[in-house]
Design a protein around this motif. Sequence first.
Motif, short mmCIF file in Angstrom:
data_model
loop_
_atom_site.label_atom_id
_atom_site.label_comp_id
_atom_site.label_asym_id
_atom_site.label_seq_id
_atom_site.Cartn_x
_atom_site.Cartn_y
_atom_site.Cartn_z
N GLU A 173 0.87 -1.00 -0.06
CA GLU A 173 0.10 -0.03 0.08
C GLU A 173 0.89 1.17 0.16
N GLN A 174 1.98 1.48 0.79
CA GLN A 174 2.78 2.46 0.83
C GLN A 174 3.42 2.80 -0.09
N VAL A 175 4.03 1.71 -1.16
CA VAL A 175 4.53 1.99 -2.43
C VAL A 175 3.52 2.31 -3.36
N ALA A 176 2.51 1.64 -3.43
CA ALA A 176 1.55 2.02 -4.60
C ALA A 176 1.08 3.68 -4.11
N GLN A 177 1.03 3.81 -2.98
CA GLN A 177 0.56 5.33 -2.64
C GLN A 177 1.33 6.31 -3.06
N LEU A 178 2.68 5.91 -2.78
CA LEU A 178 3.67 6.85 -3.42
C LEU A 178 3.71 7.23 -4.87
N VAL A 179 3.06 6.38 -5.82
CA VAL A 179 3.02 6.60 -7.26
C VAL A 179 1.57 6.55 -7.68
N GLY A 180 0.62 6.68 -7.06
CA GLY A 180 -0.70 6.89 -7.24
C GLY A 180 -1.20 5.57 -7.86
N GLN A 236 14.91 6.16 -11.84
CA GLN A 236 15.49 7.37 -11.44
C GLN A 236 14.50 8.64 -11.04
N ALA A 237 13.36 8.36 -11.52
CA ALA A 237 12.31 9.45 -11.38
C ALA A 237 11.71 9.46 -9.86
N VAL A 238 11.22 8.37 -9.66
CA VAL A 238 10.47 8.28 -8.46
C VAL A 238 11.44 8.65 -7.28
N GLY A 239 10.71 9.51 -6.38
CA GLY A 239 11.52 10.06 -5.21
C GLY A 239 12.14 11.27 -5.25
N LYS A 240 12.32 11.56 -6.66
CA LYS A 240 13.10 12.78 -6.98
C LYS A 240 12.13 13.85 -7.52
N ILE A 241 11.30 13.41 -8.38
CA ILE A 241 9.85 14.12 -8.85
C ILE A 241 8.80 13.75 -8.46
N ALA A 242 7.70 14.16 -8.56
CA ALA A 242 6.35 13.82 -8.28
C ALA A 242 6.03 12.72 -9.41
N VAL A 243 5.48 11.40 -9.22
CA VAL A 243 5.31 10.52 -10.51
C VAL A 243 3.91 9.94 -9.83
N ASP A 244 2.96 9.99 -11.02
CA ASP A 244 1.66 9.32 -10.66
C ASP A 244 1.44 8.38 -11.83
N PHE A 245 1.17 7.19 -11.33
CA PHE A 245 0.95 5.97 -12.50
C PHE A 245 -0.17 6.51 -13.43
N ASN A 246 -1.12 6.79 -12.94
CA ASN A 246 -2.44 7.06 -13.80
C ASN A 246 -2.22 8.42 -14.72
N THR A 247 -1.87 9.42 -13.97
CA THR A 247 -1.62 10.59 -14.67
C THR A 247 -0.52 10.31 -16.00
N THR A 248 0.44 9.61 -15.57
CA THR A 248 1.36 9.22 -16.48
C THR A 248 1.08 8.44 -17.77
N GLY A 249 -0.11 7.59 -17.42
CA GLY A 249 -0.77 6.77 -18.44
C GLY A 249 0.06 5.69 -19.24
N ALA A 250 1.32 5.31 -18.54
CA ALA A 250 1.82 4.08 -19.06
C ALA A 250 1.06 2.86 -18.49
N ALA A 258 10.52 3.61 2.78
CA ALA A 258 11.32 4.60 1.95
C ALA A 258 10.32 5.32 1.00
N ALA A 259 9.05 4.61 0.68
CA ALA A 259 8.12 5.26 -0.05
C ALA A 259 7.53 6.21 0.65
N VAL A 260 7.03 5.93 1.97
CA VAL A 260 6.47 6.91 3.04
C VAL A 260 7.26 8.17 2.98
N LEU A 261 8.55 7.93 3.31
CA LEU A 261 9.23 9.09 3.58
C LEU A 261 9.44 9.97 2.34
N ALA A 262 9.71 9.20 0.98
CA ALA A 262 9.56 10.18 -0.29
C ALA A 262 8.51 11.03 -0.36
N ARG A 263 7.46 10.40 0.04
CA ARG A 263 6.16 11.03 -0.14
C ARG A 263 5.87 12.22 0.48
#
Length: 379
Positions: free
Chosen positions: A50-57, A174-188, A244-249
């Motif tokens: 859940e924590q990792v999924a939440q980081l990337v939406g 390389q992107a996750v944790g450095k810039i905002a990344v959202d799986f759904n918005t990204t559309g991949a 790590a995902a919680v902290l990154a968020r």
Amino acid sequence: MIYLDHNATTAIDPAVLEAMLPYLTEYYGNPSSIHSPGRVARTAIDNAREQVAQLVGAHPSQLIFTSGGTEANNLALNSLATHAVGTMCVSTIEHPSVLEPARQWQKKGWQLELVPVDAGGTVQEAVAMKMLQKRPTLISVMMANNETGVIQPIASLAQFAREHGVIMHTDAVQAVGKIAVDFNTTGAHLMSLSAHKMYGPKGVGALIVDKVLDIPPLLFGGGHEKGRRSGTENVAAIVGFGMAAVLARQQLDQRQQHLLALRTRLEATLKTLEGVHIISESAQRLPNTVLIAIPGIEGETLIMSLDAKGIALSSGSACASGDTEPSHVLRAMELDEALARSTLRISVGKDSTQAECDAVIAAIKELRQMRQQLASVAW
Ligand SMILES: Cc1ncc(COP(=O)(O)O)c(C=O)c1O
């Protein structure tokens, strides 16, 4: 030691280590066991998912834990396995963990088309879109490059890929944790992550999979991860990834500001040094990455000389058969050969300091001076 090589790996955050330790000592149950020690481990994995999924939406059910970014990338390309032989498009600047599996698929009869980048290291969107119009099976373009830090136009490529019925994979390691990344918005459809680039442990990562895709596993066995990746889970590492995902968020904004301030400081001074080039300067880049070229000094010499001064950095070139060879990324950018052989990557981290950056600048100045003195003696 001054460590400014955070794109290679990061130190485990103390809070991550603290979260992991009980799962290496006290809570050692097998998460597949139905007794209470097993259930404790299973709950910890569910929580981390859940924590990792939440980081990337993403939805937790979309996440497959893997042994890292390499496995996630290999697994993403395994989506080809359910299709008859066709075409896949992969950018020229991908990490070897995308390029090499692509070459393996090529050996099995798939057509591999390489998506070029411009001189600044950004994927040529118009060329990629022309390729997509021919409806290949899959396209893989990374979210941010590990050497240059250049951020790629993933959202528009993914939208175009979806419109043409093409599977889109992005390596977001390389992107996750450095810039905002959202799986759904990204559309991949597919997105790869790795914990050790974001203050988590090595040997754990994830592939996020769009619900419509059914990816055949690479590893068969006891049917872990809903049959998508067998093997007893590395519980402590997964727990660490979750933390790590919680902290990154929680810290993303403050980390970004800090990284960008350091990068700006480094670039402002390095730019003033005669002959020093900042590669991809005008491209959109990760806030933590500076790639420079110091013509006249080969990358490996720079790294070893700085190492002797207690500074750990990377280069965009590597020694091959006694000669310094530019990386495939710099070659793809068609960077001038002399510049490409003399690159230095500085990748700052959340705990890097101004003093460390200043020490690196001073060391680079000193090396250039020594080099100039040697050159004048040689003359
Ligand atoms: C862009 C990118 N993708 C994938 C990987 C591989 O990740 P891992 O080290 O977790 O296998 C790396 C690591 O260097 C990377 O930089």
